[in-house]
Design a protein around this motif. Sequence first.
Motif, mmCIF file in Angstrom:
data_model
loop_
_atom_site.group_PDB
_atom_site.id
_atom_site.type_symbol
_atom_site.label_atom_id
_atom_site.label_comp_id
_atom_site.label_asym_id
_atom_site.label_seq_id
_atom_site.Cartn_x
_atom_site.Cartn_y
_atom_site.Cartn_z
ATOM 1 N N VAL A 1 -1.425 -24.750 -23.641
ATOM 2 C CA VAL A 1 -2.667 -24.283 -24.516
ATOM 3 C C VAL A 1 -3.859 -25.184 -24.247
ATOM 4 C CG1 VAL A 1 -3.527 -23.688 -26.700
ATOM 5 C CG2 VAL A 1 -1.178 -22.936 -26.070
ATOM 6 N N ARG A 2 -3.528 -26.408 -24.479
ATOM 7 C CA ARG A 2 -4.776 -27.535 -24.540
ATOM 8 C C ARG A 2 -5.397 -27.302 -23.030
ATOM 9 N NH1 ARG A 2 -6.055 -31.711 -28.182
ATOM 10 N NH2 ARG A 2 -4.771 -31.644 -30.034
ATOM 11 N N LEU A 3 -4.530 -27.371 -21.904
ATOM 12 C CA LEU A 3 -4.936 -27.582 -20.520
ATOM 13 C C LEU A 3 -5.881 -26.316 -20.321
ATOM 14 C CD1 LEU A 3 -5.081 -29.242 -18.068
ATOM 15 C CD2 LEU A 3 -2.883 -28.357 -17.222
ATOM 16 N N ALA A 4 -5.227 -25.106 -20.645
ATOM 17 C CA ALA A 4 -5.778 -23.774 -20.356
ATOM 18 C C ALA A 4 -7.169 -23.834 -21.031
ATOM 19 C CB ALA A 4 -5.102 -22.590 -20.841
ATOM 20 N N GLY A 5 -7.126 -24.149 -22.336
ATOM 21 C CA GLY A 5 -8.434 -24.293 -23.133
ATOM 22 C C GLY A 5 -9.478 -25.264 -22.834
ATOM 23 N N SER A 6 -8.865 -26.094 -22.157
ATOM 24 C CA SER A 6 -9.862 -27.317 -21.463
ATOM 25 C C SER A 6 -11.012 -26.991 -20.594
ATOM 26 C CB SER A 6 -9.376 -28.610 -21.174
ATOM 27 O OG SER A 6 -8.518 -28.382 -19.814
ATOM 28 N N SER A 7 -10.664 -25.582 -20.083
ATOM 29 C CA SER A 7 -11.571 -25.201 -19.043
ATOM 30 C C SER A 7 -12.544 -24.259 -19.714
ATOM 31 C CB SER A 7 -10.902 -24.380 -18.023
ATOM 32 O OG SER A 7 -10.527 -23.216 -18.512
ATOM 33 N N GLY A 8 -12.472 -24.131 -21.112
ATOM 34 C CA GLY A 8 -13.361 -23.290 -21.831
ATOM 35 C C GLY A 8 -12.708 -21.641 -21.730
ATOM 36 N N ALA A 9 -11.447 -21.535 -21.548
ATOM 37 C CA ALA A 9 -10.943 -20.111 -21.618
ATOM 38 C C ALA A 9 -10.840 -19.767 -22.945
ATOM 39 C CB ALA A 9 -9.546 -20.172 -20.965
ATOM 40 N N ASN A 10 -11.080 -18.398 -23.165
ATOM 41 C CA ASN A 10 -10.992 -17.832 -24.471
ATOM 42 C C ASN A 10 -9.664 -17.935 -25.348
ATOM 43 O OD1 ASN A 10 -9.293 -15.343 -24.902
ATOM 44 N ND2 ASN A 10 -10.482 -14.889 -22.992
ATOM 45 N N PHE B 1 -7.459 -16.244 -26.784
ATOM 46 C CA PHE B 1 -6.353 -15.469 -26.415
ATOM 47 C C PHE B 1 -5.699 -15.517 -25.233
ATOM 48 C CE2 PHE B 1 -9.673 -13.028 -29.153
ATOM 49 C CZ PHE B 1 -8.955 -13.078 -30.353
ATOM 50 N N ALA B 2 -6.493 -15.763 -24.336
ATOM 51 C CA ALA B 2 -5.788 -16.175 -22.852
ATOM 52 C C ALA B 2 -5.164 -17.568 -23.035
ATOM 53 C CB ALA B 2 -7.049 -16.334 -21.845
ATOM 54 N N CYS B 3 -5.552 -18.400 -23.574
ATOM 55 C CA CYS B 3 -5.060 -19.783 -23.996
ATOM 56 C C CYS B 3 -3.470 -19.408 -24.597
ATOM 57 C CB CYS B 3 -5.813 -20.732 -24.664
ATOM 58 S SG CYS B 3 -7.223 -20.938 -23.793
ATOM 59 N N MET B 4 -3.435 -18.646 -25.650
ATOM 60 C CA MET B 4 -2.252 -18.511 -26.083
ATOM 61 C C MET B 4 -1.247 -17.727 -25.343
ATOM 62 S SD MET B 4 -2.770 -19.801 -28.945
ATOM 63 C CE MET B 4 -4.322 -20.696 -28.964
ATOM 64 N N ALA B 5 -1.701 -16.584 -24.362
ATOM 65 C CA ALA B 5 -0.870 -16.253 -23.454
ATOM 66 C C ALA B 5 -0.199 -16.895 -22.662
ATOM 67 C CB ALA B 5 -1.571 -15.001 -22.640
ATOM 68 N N ALA C 1 -4.192 -24.555 -34.143
ATOM 69 C CA ALA C 1 -4.622 -25.762 -34.707
ATOM 70 C C ALA C 1 -5.017 -26.533 -33.523
ATOM 71 C CB ALA C 1 -3.738 -26.386 -35.648
ATOM 72 N N GLN C 2 -4.325 -26.994 -32.770
ATOM 73 C CA GLN C 2 -4.336 -27.828 -31.706
ATOM 74 C C GLN C 2 -5.565 -27.478 -30.627
ATOM 75 O OE1 GLN C 2 -2.209 -30.683 -30.830
ATOM 76 N NE2 GLN C 2 -0.240 -30.313 -32.094
ATOM 77 N N TRP C 3 -5.671 -26.263 -30.415
ATOM 78 C CA TRP C 3 -6.686 -25.829 -29.597
ATOM 79 C C TRP C 3 -8.137 -26.039 -30.119
ATOM 80 C CZ3 TRP C 3 -10.023 -21.520 -30.794
ATOM 81 C CH2 TRP C 3 -10.867 -21.175 -29.785
ATOM 82 N N ASN C 4 -8.109 -25.656 -31.421
ATOM 83 C CA ASN C 4 -9.264 -26.169 -32.431
ATOM 84 C C ASN C 4 -9.499 -27.626 -32.419
ATOM 85 O OD1 ASN C 4 -10.607 -23.631 -33.877
ATOM 86 N ND2 ASN C 4 -8.564 -23.318 -34.242
ATOM 87 N N GLU C 5 -8.582 -28.071 -32.669
ATOM 88 C CA GLU C 5 -8.964 -29.626 -32.519
ATOM 89 C C GLU C 5 -9.315 -30.196 -31.416
ATOM 90 O OE1 GLU C 5 -5.426 -32.533 -32.313
ATOM 91 O OE2 GLU C 5 -6.282 -33.303 -34.424
ATOM 92 N N MET C 6 -8.906 -29.814 -30.092
ATOM 93 C CA MET C 6 -9.248 -29.986 -28.898
ATOM 94 C C MET C 6 -10.839 -29.525 -28.703
ATOM 95 S SD MET C 6 -8.208 -28.782 -25.086
ATOM 96 C CE MET C 6 -8.882 -27.357 -25.557
ATOM 97 N N ILE C 7 -11.208 -28.303 -28.953
ATOM 98 C CA ILE C 7 -12.437 -27.933 -28.670
ATOM 99 C C ILE C 7 -13.498 -28.741 -29.782
ATOM 100 C CG2 ILE C 7 -13.933 -25.788 -28.781
ATOM 101 C CD1 ILE C 7 -11.973 -25.407 -26.777
ATOM 102 N N SER C 8 -12.959 -28.994 -30.904
ATOM 103 C CA SER C 8 -13.979 -29.650 -31.781
ATOM 104 C C SER C 8 -14.041 -31.355 -31.436
ATOM 105 C CB SER C 8 -13.472 -29.638 -33.122
ATOM 106 O OG SER C 8 -12.731 -28.405 -33.304
ATOM 107 N N ASP C 9 -13.543 -31.617 -30.482
ATOM 108 C CA ASP C 9 -13.376 -33.235 -30.042
ATOM 109 C C ASP C 9 -14.510 -33.510 -29.173
ATOM 110 O OD1 ASP C 9 -12.896 -35.770 -29.172
ATOM 111 O OD2 ASP C 9 -10.790 -35.419 -28.671
ATOM 112 N N PRO C 10 -15.461 -34.245 -29.444
ATOM 113 C CA PRO C 10 -16.686 -34.483 -28.585
ATOM 114 C C PRO C 10 -16.199 -35.168 -27.205
ATOM 115 C CG PRO C 10 -16.849 -35.840 -30.615
ATOM 116 C CD PRO C 10 -15.627 -35.004 -30.659
#
Length: 428
Positions: free
Chosen positions: A239-248, A250-254, A394-403
């Motif tokens: 989820v974190r890796l998928a989200g690190s590209s800026g993916a939305n 819902f896609a990250c959870m999939a 929660a982890q995805w939110n933490e990652m996106i909020s991390d500068p």
Amino acid sequence: MADKQAKLDFGGNTFDFPVLEGATGPDVIDIRKLYGQTGAFTFDPGYKSTASCESALTYIDGNEGVLLHRGYPIGQLAEHSSFMETAYLLLNGELPQADELTDFNDTITRHTMLHDQLNKFYYGFRRDAHPMAIMCGVVGALSAFYHDSTDISDPEHRKISSHRLIAKMPTIAAMAYKYSIGQPFMQPDNSLSYTGNFLRMTFGVPAEPYEVIPAVERAMDRIFILHADHEQNASTSTVRLAGSSGANPFACMAAGIACLWGPAHGGANEAALNMLKEIGTPDRIPHYIERAKDKNDPFRLMGFGHRVYKNHDPRATVMQKTVREVFEALNVTDPVFETALQLEEMALNDDYFKEKKLFPNVDFYSGIILSAIGFPTTMFTALFALARTVGWVAQWNEMISDPAQVIGRPRQLYTGPTSRDYVPVNKR
Ligand code: ACO
């Protein structure tokens, strides 16, 4: 400059690397500048020695069998908290005040229904589709329905999509089950608890009232708590890796659901129960223990061993206790449970398992409880996905909020051919 330094002798030079200290746990050597300074990479397939991120959510001490969410031991949360309260804790960092918990429950409850068009998605699947196949598809498809909450740079959007995901997951999972057995979908009943509602959507039918059995509701809620988050496991890292590209989200959870599906991860409780059924009677246990120890046999004791826990899995202890509670409430017994207890005892007294520090993990007993409640094995991983959505979000939110967040991009040790010239097919 960090106080501690790690020295590396490499290529005739000595390099210093800062050593970071977490709130607790092992020191972490900061090698971010390693490649820039030395021209070398590190090699760590499976990330056995690599911290991929900073996180303040969950702490595991595998040697001591400790699991903490925001500092609170999992045993205490399983005993005294609820899944919704644990979700709030993971998302917000603190246990809620009474009014905050009420608000959170209300918010989640308001998002439990699916867009009606999304309901029609299900009819595109074969009736015998695995619920995880449906979950991957439907959760990914949420991104096509909730455009109003996919701007990941906006904290309010992130919050709404997080709530939507947590709220809709029980509906999605229950509908996957209903579809597979040809029963009509049950709409959410917002007068019930998160878990009671899920049980009703799964086992209720429109033709008659459904009575939630409190002990089953409690056991199910506890199973959700036990699966809510688990640090940087494979699906969370996905989820974190998928989200690190800026993916939305819902896609990250999939993506997380896809990773969780594998038998070495979320599929293990299904595999564990199938294994226990295959073993059948306690007299056959020694044969299976020998097979698990045989390096020429791919068979492993499913529900045994863990990448991190090398003493005991604290979740397995709660799980074993919960089996007894559910059996008592439903007034049932299951010979598989007896087989499981004896298998555990024999394996724990076997030198191979002792030396390799292999203990029952959370999945060893969870299948037995879920089966007693009435879930088919194919639903087990879907339930895990439902609960783990809280951790993923929660982890995805933490990652996106991390500068300091950047796109995840591992390197490799290349072993293929070096540069060579293309040869036309008629000249090969
Ligand atoms: N049965 C028999 N032997 C095992 C088992 C097992 N269940 N688990 C590990 N071993 C052995 C391995 O063969 C290996 O032996 P070796 O050192 O002689 O090569 C040694 O113990 C170490 O095992 P690894 O696979 O290297 O340990 P790792 O930390 O990579 O794997 C894992 C952990 C994947 C969970 C593993 O124990 C396993 O496959 N267990 C069964 C599947 C399972 O229950 N998964 C659920 C995990 S919990 C979760 O996802 C919620």
